[in-house]
Design a protein around this motif. Sequence first.
Motif, PDB file in Angstrom:
ATOM      1  N   SER A  41      -9.615 -34.999 -41.912  1.00 12.90           N
ATOM      2  CA  SER A  41     -10.747 -35.137 -40.994  1.00 12.90           C
ATOM      3  C   SER A  41     -11.764 -34.034 -41.228  1.00 12.90           C
ATOM      4  O   SER A  41     -11.417 -32.917 -41.622  1.00 12.90           O
ATOM      5  N   GLY A  42     -13.042 -34.359 -40.980  1.00 12.13           N
ATOM      6  CA  GLY A  42     -14.093 -33.369 -41.143  1.00 12.13           C
ATOM      7  C   GLY A  42     -15.359 -33.818 -40.447  1.00 12.13           C
ATOM      8  O   GLY A  42     -15.358 -34.776 -39.678  1.00 12.13           O
ATOM      9  N   SER A  43     -16.447 -33.109 -40.716  1.00 20.20           N
ATOM     10  CA  SER A  43     -17.728 -33.414 -40.094  1.00 20.20           C
ATOM     11  C   SER A  43     -18.827 -33.314 -41.142  1.00 20.20           C
ATOM     12  O   SER A  43     -18.575 -32.961 -42.307  1.00 20.20           O
ATOM     13  N   ILE A  44     -20.056 -33.592 -40.730  1.00 22.23           N
ATOM     14  CA  ILE A  44     -21.194 -33.547 -41.645  1.00 22.23           C
ATOM     15  C   ILE A  44     -21.328 -32.144 -42.236  1.00 22.23           C
ATOM     16  O   ILE A  44     -21.239 -31.143 -41.532  1.00 22.23           O
ATOM     17  N   GLY A  45     -21.500 -32.082 -43.549  1.00 23.98           N
ATOM     18  CA  GLY A  45     -21.678 -30.799 -44.231  1.00 23.98           C
ATOM     19  C   GLY A  45     -20.411 -30.234 -44.841  1.00 23.98           C
ATOM     20  O   GLY A  45     -20.481 -29.272 -45.612  1.00 23.98           O
ATOM     21  N   GLN A  46     -19.253 -30.816 -44.533  1.00 25.90           N
ATOM     22  CA  GLN A  46     -17.986 -30.328 -45.087  1.00 25.90           C
ATOM     23  C   GLN A  46     -17.601 -31.113 -46.343  1.00 25.90           C
ATOM     24  O   GLN A  46     -17.634 -32.349 -46.340  1.00 25.90           O
ATOM     25  N   ALA A  47     -17.232 -30.397 -47.412  1.00 28.90           N
ATOM     26  CA  ALA A  47     -16.717 -31.027 -48.625  1.00 28.90           C
ATOM     27  C   ALA A  47     -15.221 -31.246 -48.439  1.00 28.90           C
ATOM     28  O   ALA A  47     -14.468 -30.284 -48.274  1.00 28.90           O
ATOM     29  N   SER A  55     -11.167 -34.160 -56.586  1.00 27.89           N
ATOM     30  CA  SER A  55     -12.557 -34.499 -56.291  1.00 27.89           C
ATOM     31  C   SER A  55     -12.846 -34.249 -54.809  1.00 27.89           C
ATOM     32  O   SER A  55     -11.924 -34.165 -54.004  1.00 27.89           O
ATOM     33  N   THR A  56     -14.131 -34.146 -54.470  1.00 30.73           N
ATOM     34  CA  THR A  56     -14.513 -33.941 -53.070  1.00 30.73           C
ATOM     35  C   THR A  56     -15.624 -34.916 -52.671  1.00 30.73           C
ATOM     36  O   THR A  56     -16.387 -35.392 -53.516  1.00 30.73           O
ATOM     37  N   VAL A  57     -15.686 -35.168 -51.358  1.00 30.92           N
ATOM     38  CA  VAL A  57     -16.724 -36.024 -50.768  1.00 30.92           C
ATOM     39  C   VAL A  57     -17.349 -35.254 -49.611  1.00 30.92           C
ATOM     40  O   VAL A  57     -16.641 -34.642 -48.814  1.00 30.92           O
ATOM     41  N   LYS A  58     -18.687 -35.306 -49.513  1.00 35.47           N
ATOM     42  CA  LYS A  58     -19.369 -34.630 -48.417  1.00 35.47           C
ATOM     43  C   LYS A  58     -20.504 -35.512 -47.901  1.00 35.47           C
ATOM     44  O   LYS A  58     -21.264 -36.068 -48.692  1.00 35.47           O
ATOM     45  N   LEU A 151     -18.977 -42.565 -33.608  1.00 37.16           N
ATOM     46  CA  LEU A 151     -19.187 -43.105 -34.948  1.00 37.16           C
ATOM     47  C   LEU A 151     -18.541 -42.213 -36.005  1.00 37.16           C
ATOM     48  O   LEU A 151     -18.799 -41.013 -36.071  1.00 37.16           O
ATOM     49  N   THR A 152     -17.709 -42.819 -36.830  1.00 39.87           N
ATOM     50  CA  THR A 152     -16.937 -42.085 -37.831  1.00 39.87           C
ATOM     51  C   THR A 152     -16.969 -42.836 -39.154  1.00 39.87           C
ATOM     52  O   THR A 152     -16.773 -44.054 -39.192  1.00 39.87           O
ATOM     53  N   LEU A 153     -17.238 -42.116 -40.235  1.00 43.78           N
ATOM     54  CA  LEU A 153     -17.150 -42.700 -41.564  1.00 43.78           C
ATOM     55  C   LEU A 153     -15.709 -42.629 -42.026  1.00 43.78           C
ATOM     56  O   LEU A 153     -15.109 -41.553 -42.043  1.00 43.78           O
ATOM     57  N   ARG A 154     -15.168 -43.766 -42.391  1.00 40.82           N
ATOM     58  CA  ARG A 154     -13.766 -43.831 -42.829  1.00 40.82           C
ATOM     59  C   ARG A 154     -13.725 -44.228 -44.299  1.00 40.82           C
ATOM     60  O   ARG A 154     -14.286 -45.254 -44.695  1.00 40.82           O
ATOM     61  N   LEU A 155     -13.097 -43.403 -45.113  1.00 39.81           N
ATOM     62  CA  LEU A 155     -12.995 -43.646 -46.554  1.00 39.81           C
ATOM     63  C   LEU A 155     -11.536 -43.854 -46.928  1.00 39.81           C
ATOM     64  O   LEU A 155     -10.692 -42.997 -46.670  1.00 39.81           O
ATOM     65  N   LYS A 156     -11.259 -45.005 -47.547  1.00 47.57           N
ATOM     66  CA  LYS A 156      -9.888 -45.336 -47.954  1.00 47.57           C
ATOM     67  C   LYS A 156      -9.879 -45.711 -49.424  1.00 47.57           C
ATOM     68  O   LYS A 156     -10.864 -46.255 -49.929  1.00 47.57           O
ATOM     69  N   PRO A 157      -8.776 -45.454 -50.126  1.00 43.38           N
ATOM     70  CA  PRO A 157      -8.671 -45.958 -51.496  1.00 43.38           C
ATOM     71  C   PRO A 157      -8.733 -47.480 -51.485  1.00 43.38           C
ATOM     72  O   PRO A 157      -8.135 -48.122 -50.633  1.00 43.38           O
ATOM     73  N   ASN A 165      -1.688 -42.494 -50.460  1.00 43.41           N
ATOM     74  CA  ASN A 165      -1.473 -42.888 -49.066  1.00 43.41           C
ATOM     75  C   ASN A 165      -2.249 -41.984 -48.112  1.00 43.41           C
ATOM     76  O   ASN A 165      -1.689 -41.377 -47.212  1.00 43.41           O
ATOM     77  N   SER A 166      -3.556 -41.869 -48.351  1.00 49.48           N
ATOM     78  CA  SER A 166      -4.371 -40.985 -47.526  1.00 49.48           C
ATOM     79  C   SER A 166      -5.748 -41.596 -47.301  1.00 49.48           C
ATOM     80  O   SER A 166      -6.131 -42.559 -47.960  1.00 49.48           O
ATOM     81  N   GLU A 167      -6.475 -41.029 -46.367  1.00 49.54           N
ATOM     82  CA  GLU A 167      -7.847 -41.453 -46.114  1.00 49.54           C
ATOM     83  C   GLU A 167      -8.630 -40.283 -45.542  1.00 49.54           C
ATOM     84  O   GLU A 167      -8.047 -39.292 -45.087  1.00 49.54           O
TER      85      GLU A 167
END
Length: 202
Positions: A41-47, A55-58, A151-157, A165-167
């Motif tokens: 879990s994270g918020s806007i601005g966190q990699a 790899s990272t997503v921000k 509102l939450t952005l959910r990223l799954k494989p 087995n993560s998101e």
Amino acid sequence: MKLYRPATILVGVLFVLLGGVARLAGTDHVLGDDSNLKVVSGSIGQALPWAGSGSTVKVTRIAFARSILSDNASDDEKPVDTNGVYIAIEWDTVRGVKDPDTLSPTLITDGGSVYAEVSDPSDSGIDFPDAGFARTGSVVFEANPADLKGLTLRLKPSMFFNYYNSEIRIDLGIPTEAIAQQMVDGAEEQYVVNSAVTRVAS
């Protein structure tokens, strides 16, 4: 003693296997009730780290809009309007050494709504560059203005069988209905969906 034919045994085994697969794909497993599921879990601005790949997503910014248009649209193309609201999420990905799985983005809310990314313009989406590079772009969703709290952005494989087995879940900073309404009221008339840009990772 009753003997079972091989075909009967095969059918029984098949049902057991299908039951296991259905359980893995069920909502309990996906939503994190299974202790094997790792939710980052994270918020806007966190990699945030993506599924053990290095790899990272921000998320860098979100924008609300009443219409969208691709940056490579022709002069005679008109913006695509909505009766709801468009939510553009600007992102930054950095590719690690391992090849990361393709990710599947959705928006979820406290009210239980799930919003999928729009299919047009085709430039919308989230992906990773080659190793050693970073990529910046945006993904666009069409949403109901009355259901945006939490509102939450959910990223799954996107792979069905995935050993990570993560998101990832990124809080987009809309904790109340009042704040959601402010965002909708202040929506831009038009959001231009720019093509993703690749650069050398810093």
